[in-house]
Design an enzyme around this catalytic site. Structure first.
Site, PDB file in Angstrom:
ATOM      1  CG  ASN A 381      70.715  -6.658  31.352  1.00 49.72           C
ATOM      2  OD1 ASN A 381      70.151  -6.167  30.135  1.00 49.72           O
ATOM      3  ND2 ASN A 381      69.645  -6.358  32.478  1.00 49.72           N
ATOM      4  CG  ASP A 417      71.278  -6.436  23.664  1.00 51.64           C
ATOM      5  OD1 ASP A 417      70.461  -6.577  24.265  1.00 51.64           O
ATOM      6  OD2 ASP A 417      71.846  -5.100  23.507  1.00 51.64           O
ATOM      7  CD  GLU A 447      70.448 -24.877  30.790  1.00 47.07           C
ATOM      8  OE1 GLU A 447      70.119 -24.398  30.187  1.00 47.07           O
ATOM      9  OE2 GLU A 447      70.266 -26.464  31.623  1.00 47.07           O
ATOM     10  CG  ASN A 454      75.958 -17.724  24.423  1.00 47.29           C
ATOM     11  OD1 ASN A 454      76.903 -17.859  23.956  1.00 47.29           O
ATOM     12  ND2 ASN A 454      75.334 -19.339  24.935  1.00 47.29           N
ATOM     13  NE  ARG A 455      71.495 -11.807  23.855  1.00 50.01           N
ATOM     14  CZ  ARG A 455      70.628 -11.025  24.417  1.00 50.01           C
ATOM     15  NH1 ARG A 455      70.152 -10.640  25.233  1.00 50.01           N
ATOM     16  NH2 ARG A 455      69.115 -11.616  23.536  1.00 50.01           N
TER      17      ARG A 455
HETATM   18 CA   LIG Z   1      68.860  -6.017  25.649  1.00 52.03          CA
HETATM   19 ZN   LIG Z   2      74.512 -26.159  29.508  1.00 51.84          ZN
END
Ligand SMILES: [Ca+2]
Ligand SMILES: [Zn+2]
Ligand SMILES: *C1O[C@H](CO)[C@@H](O)[C@H](O)[C@H]1NC(C)=O
Ligand SMILES: *[C@@H]1O[C@H](CO)[C@@H](O)[C@H](O)[C@H]1NC(C)=O
Ligand SMILES: *[C@@H]1O[C@H](CO)[C@@H](O)[C@H](O)[C@H]1NC(C)=O
Ligand SMILES: *[C@@H]1O[C@H](CO)[C@@H](O)[C@H](O)[C@H]1NC(C)=O
Length: 647
Positions: A381, A417, A447, A454-455
């Site tokens: 995160n 990350d 957003e 993605n992470r």
């Molecule tokens: Ca991180």
């Molecule tokens: Zn979007």
């Protein structure tokens, strides 16, 4: 034309460019303390250690009163710490000790001393069980050799009133409060002995009330251990103000504040559209006090007195640039209050401080919510400091309010990350006056969720798994789906339709409202074969519509959690958010709709043992993603409405 973000095309995956970092501009005093190289290791003994005084083990059944027993144990502990750390017993002092009546454990707290004065941060605590065995121990004592130089300093001279006043002046400068020479000279002083340590202390009286609320400050000398283990003499100043009660340590030799703590718990208040208010069209702003969730943000959201902290830095960016540290951020009023006016008859730039505050709030809400559901430090995160030590830190969200780089959109860039993502929120020009995306929660949630998906997909080190095609489209879809989960109210039902971007755009930014009605929203799997459905937001709309069906199927079956942050995994909306994030962790890089569906079903199976399997299949099958739906490599996205046998 290809545009970015919520409306247009894709989410950027940045290369690992490092931006040069200027220093922050805040004058607000942060808590500081030397980071000790040796730390303060906590040792828990599997086999508790017997205590002895001299060569005699302490009799487990010391037949004396509790106070006496605590004293005997204290002496034994001093002997042990002394011999183990090569420190004379006279240089260790018990600061507190008591036998806990509930657990029977005796807790001994100690401090290391030089010249009879405390080394303020060289402390220990030792826990002894009812049969006089040490069960755990920790200390941050300075190495024996580091005391030699400290012992040579003549600390008696430090108690003179002149040097004490020097210390007050240095602290005043550090915390940004005016304290003139004349005011200092007018102050008087007396010497008393500190009630607890018995050591002499100067009480300076007659100070201006802006610096000391009751006109008094207490000064004495102590020692402090620096990060390299060396020990230096310091002035300790304790002074109370309206919203602060400072305990400061000032290095005598270079006249700098090297440790500062505030005995007031700092509160944080934000005048914002709270998390249950979607936009200015849905309700008004209110004051929320200390909204951080302790499990996700143990040190709250703000690091100093502006909109920057461990999870997010939010600031203006009128020229759409990529640097942020020196950009404008609002300064909190006294007591950590962020409260700025909005006049909706005027252009958004007139309420930039309210917009930045809202953006900071909404990003932190997303941080805490996603943390609670498993987008935590280990999962990659966005945090500056990762308190667990897992994952990579140094990557809080850089969020730009009213970014000048575009209009009628928003975007989020997710590097791997350890590198700061960027959120850019633009002004929307459909209406007069224009409107500000910062104030619409579903835009910010959309957003931020790009960062989550993605992470999580393909692991935190790889953010190239949702770039295009079905995978990129689902990236957009999850972002809408999470925004939809967050905005749910207990008055909503499966007959409620959701429109995204309603406030900023003054109509839906998607083709169809999200709806469980096939008339209102006809999207099905086969739409993906239409030439109109090649762009990621269009593909995403189909995926988000499927997830909308799944969400309502789960709520209808399991009920609704009024507070999604409570993480009650018996309730439908909480189950939905959990299996979305768990599914992202399970699925392959560049997933297809079918892969992502299967990952969600596996996640649900793991979470509940499959209680909702048929409900989920039925929801997907309603939108054409049934068990026999073909994979894209089979040539087409033909709708299939079959559910597994037994459902
Ligand atoms: Ca991180
Ligand atoms: Zn979007
Ligand atoms: C889900 O996963 C956890 C952690 O791997 C495991 O302990 C648990 O048994 C699984 N539960 C089910 C129902 O599969
Ligand atoms: C916010 O600030 C305004 C002044 O700008 C003040 O009138 C109002 O009472 C404040 N609101 C709250 C909830 O403190
Ligand atoms: C995680 O954060 C801790 C501080 O809490 C830091 O010491 C550590 O280096 C960070 N880990 C990484 C890999 O960045
Ligand atoms: C929003 O759109 C409607 C028409 O759909 C229009 O009447 C209204 O004036 C618009 N609102 C604003 C603030 O522009």
């Amino acid at each position: 034309m290809k545009s970015l973000g919520i409306l247009g095309a894709l989410v950027l995956a940045l290369s690992s460019t490092q931006l040069s970092e200027a220093h922050g501009s805040s004058s607000y005093p942060r808590a500081i303390r030397p980071k000790l190289a040796g730390g303060q290791k906590f040792t828990v003994y599997d086999t508790p250690i017997a205590l002895s005084v001299g060569s005699n083990a302490i009799n487990p059944a010391v037949p004396v009163d509790t106070k006496n027993k605590v004293e005997i144990i204290g002496t034994a502990i001093i002997d042990k710490l002394s011999s183990e750390n090569n420190i004379p017993p006279s240089n260790i002092r018990v600061t507190s000790a008591y036998a806990d009546t509930g657990s029977g454990i005796t807790h001994i707290y100690l401090v290391q001393t030089v010249d009879g004065k405390d080394i303020t941060n060289s402390v220990a605590n030792v826990n002894v069980d009812a049969s006089n065995h040490i069960i755990s121990l920790s200390h941050s004592f300075a190495p024996a050799g580091s005391l030699v130089s400290a012992a040579k300093v003549d600390s008696t001279s430090l108690e003179s009133s002149d040097t004490a006043k020097d210390a007050l002046s240095i602290l005043a400068t550090h915390i940004g409060i005016s304290l003139t020479k004349v005011e200092l000279e007018a102050a008087t002083h007396t010497t008393v002995n500190n009630i607890i340590s018995g050591q002499p202390q100067l009480v300076v009286e007659g100070l201006p009330t802006a610096f000391a609320i009751d006109g008094t400050a207490k000064v004495n000398t102590e020692y402090i251990q620096q990060s390299d283990g060396s020990v230096v003499p310091v002035w300790r100043v304790v002074v109370e103000q309206k919203d602060h009660w400072w305990n400061a340590h000032i290095d005598v030799s270079n006249q700098k504040v090297i440790s500062l703590s505030d005995w007031y718990a700092q509160s944080e208040s934000y005048f914002v559209y709270a998390k249950d208010t979607l936009s200015p069209a849905d309700g008004s702003r209110k004051m929320v006090v200390d909204p951080a969730y302790a499990s996700a943000s143990p040190k709250e959201w703000v690091s100093d007195d502006t909109t920057s902290g461990n999870n997010v830095w939010a600031q203006s960016n009128p020229f759409g640039s990529s640097t942020w540290k020196t950009n404008h951020r609002p300064t909190a009023q006294s007591g950590g209050v962020f409260n700025y006016t909005i006049d909706f008859t005027k252009a958004p730039k007139t309420y930039i401080d309210a917009a930045i505050t809202q953006l900071f709030y909404s990003n932190n809400i997303m941080h805490d919510l996603s943390f609670i559901y498993g987008f935590d430090e280990a999962a990659g995160n966005f945090q500056d400091e990762n308190y667990s030590g897992e994952g990579v830190g140094g990557d809080y969200v850089v969020a730009f309010a009213q970014d000048g780089g575009g209009t009628n959109n928003a975007n989020f860039a997710t590097p791997p990350d350890g590198e700061n993502p960027r959120m850019r929120m633009y002004i929307w020009t459909q209406t007069r006056p224009n409107r500000d995306g910062d104030l619409e929660q579903d835009i910010v949630a959309h957003e931020f969720t790009h960062g989550i998906s993605n992470r999580l997909t393909g692991g935190p080190a790889n953010t190239d798994c949702l770039n295009d095609g079905e995978a990129g489209g689902m990236g957009e879809g999850w972002s809408d789906a999470v925004a939809n989960i967050l905005r749910l109210k207990s008055t909503d039902t499966s007959h409620t339709d959701f429109i995204l971007g309603d406030y900023v755009y003054n109509k839906s930014i998607r083709k169809y409202p999200y709806s469980t009605s096939l008339t209102t929203n006809p999207s099905t799997y086969s739409f993906l074969d239409s030439p109109e459905y090649e762009e990621v937001h269009d593909i995403g709309e189909v995926w988000a519509e499927m997830l909308y069906e799944v969400m309502w199927a789960l709520i209808n079956k399991n009920g609704f959690a009024k507070d999604i942050f409570a993480h009650d995994l018996t309730k439908g909306n909480s189950i939905m958010l959990q299996i979305l994030l768990d599914g992202m962790k399970l699925q392959p890089c560049n997933p297809t709709f079918i892969d992502a569906r299967d990952a969600i079903i596996q996640a649900e199976n793991n979470l509940t043992g499959g209680k909702n399997k048929c409900a989920i299949w039925t929801a997907f099958a309603k939108r054409g993603l049934g068990v026999n739906a073909p994979r894209p490599e089979e040539g087409s996205h033909t709708d299939d409405h079959t559910v597994p046998s037994g459902c």
